[in-house]
Motif scaffolding. Structure first.
Motif, PDB file in Angstrom:
ATOM      1  N   CYS A   3     -47.025 -30.710 -85.156  1.00 19.63           N
ATOM      2  CA  CYS A   3     -46.411 -29.876 -84.117  1.00 19.63           C
ATOM      3  C   CYS A   3     -45.361 -30.639 -83.326  1.00 19.63           C
ATOM      4  CB  CYS A   3     -47.487 -29.333 -83.186  1.00 19.63           C
ATOM      5  SG  CYS A   3     -48.633 -28.236 -84.030  1.00 19.63           S
ATOM      6  N   GLN A   4     -45.641 -31.903 -83.042  1.00 19.28           N
ATOM      7  CA  GLN A   4     -44.706 -32.733 -82.285  1.00 19.28           C
ATOM      8  C   GLN A   4     -43.353 -32.809 -83.001  1.00 19.28           C
ATOM      9  OE1 GLN A   4     -45.381 -34.114 -79.282  1.00 19.28           O
ATOM     10  NE2 GLN A   4     -43.289 -34.877 -79.169  1.00 19.28           N
ATOM     11  N   GLU A   5     -43.399 -33.063 -84.287  1.00 19.13           N
ATOM     12  CA  GLU A   5     -42.150 -33.139 -85.058  1.00 19.13           C
ATOM     13  C   GLU A   5     -41.428 -31.802 -85.074  1.00 19.13           C
ATOM     14  OE1 GLU A   5     -42.148 -35.675 -88.866  1.00 19.13           O
ATOM     15  OE2 GLU A   5     -44.252 -35.237 -88.470  1.00 19.13           O
ATOM     16  N   GLU A   8     -39.547 -31.385 -81.957  1.00 21.77           N
ATOM     17  CA  GLU A   8     -38.378 -32.253 -81.875  1.00 21.77           C
ATOM     18  C   GLU A   8     -37.195 -31.727 -82.686  1.00 21.77           C
ATOM     19  OE1 GLU A   8     -39.987 -36.027 -82.943  1.00 21.77           O
ATOM     20  OE2 GLU A   8     -40.905 -36.286 -80.978  1.00 21.77           O
ATOM     21  N   LEU A  72     -42.626 -30.436 -73.744  1.00 21.28           N
ATOM     22  CA  LEU A  72     -42.267 -31.747 -74.258  1.00 21.28           C
ATOM     23  C   LEU A  72     -42.027 -32.739 -73.128  1.00 21.28           C
ATOM     24  CD1 LEU A  72     -39.700 -32.052 -77.161  1.00 21.28           C
ATOM     25  CD2 LEU A  72     -41.930 -33.125 -76.868  1.00 21.28           C
TER      26      LEU A  72
END
Ligand SMILES: [Zn+2]
Length: 73
Positions: A3-5, A8, A72
Motif C-alpha cells: 500500500c505504501q508504494e 507513493e 502520508l
C-alpha cells in the motif's frame, strides 16, 4: 507492491506519467486491496474536479487535503 508504494506512485498514475509496468502492478494491487481502491477513486474525482476548473494551479490547501486523504504526510 504494498500500500505504501501504491500511495507513493498514485499522483504519477493519475497524471498518466507512470511507466506501464508499474501501472499494471498498481492495477493488480487495486483489484485485491479495497482501501487503495477507495483512495484512488477519491483522488481521481478530486483530480478531475480540479481539471474542470479554469485555473490550472492546484491550490496548496487542496494538496494538503490530498495528503490527508492518503495519510502520508
Ligand atoms: Zn493497498
Amino acid at each position: 507492491m504494498d500500500c505504501q508504494e501504491i500511495f507513493e506512485t498514485l499522483s504519477e498514475y493519475l497524471d498518466e506519467e507512470l511507466a506501464q509496468v508499474k501501472c499494471r502492478e498498481l492495477e493488480r494491487h487495486l483489484k485485491t486491496c479495497h482501501n487503495c481502491r477507495v483512495v484512488v477513486d477519491t483522488l481521481r474525482q478530486t483530480v478531475s474536479l480540479y481539471h474542470s476548473i479554469p485555473c490550472e494551479r492546484l491550490p496548496d490547501e487542496a494538496r494538503l487535503r490530498l495528503h490527508k486523504v492518503i495519510k502520508l504526510k
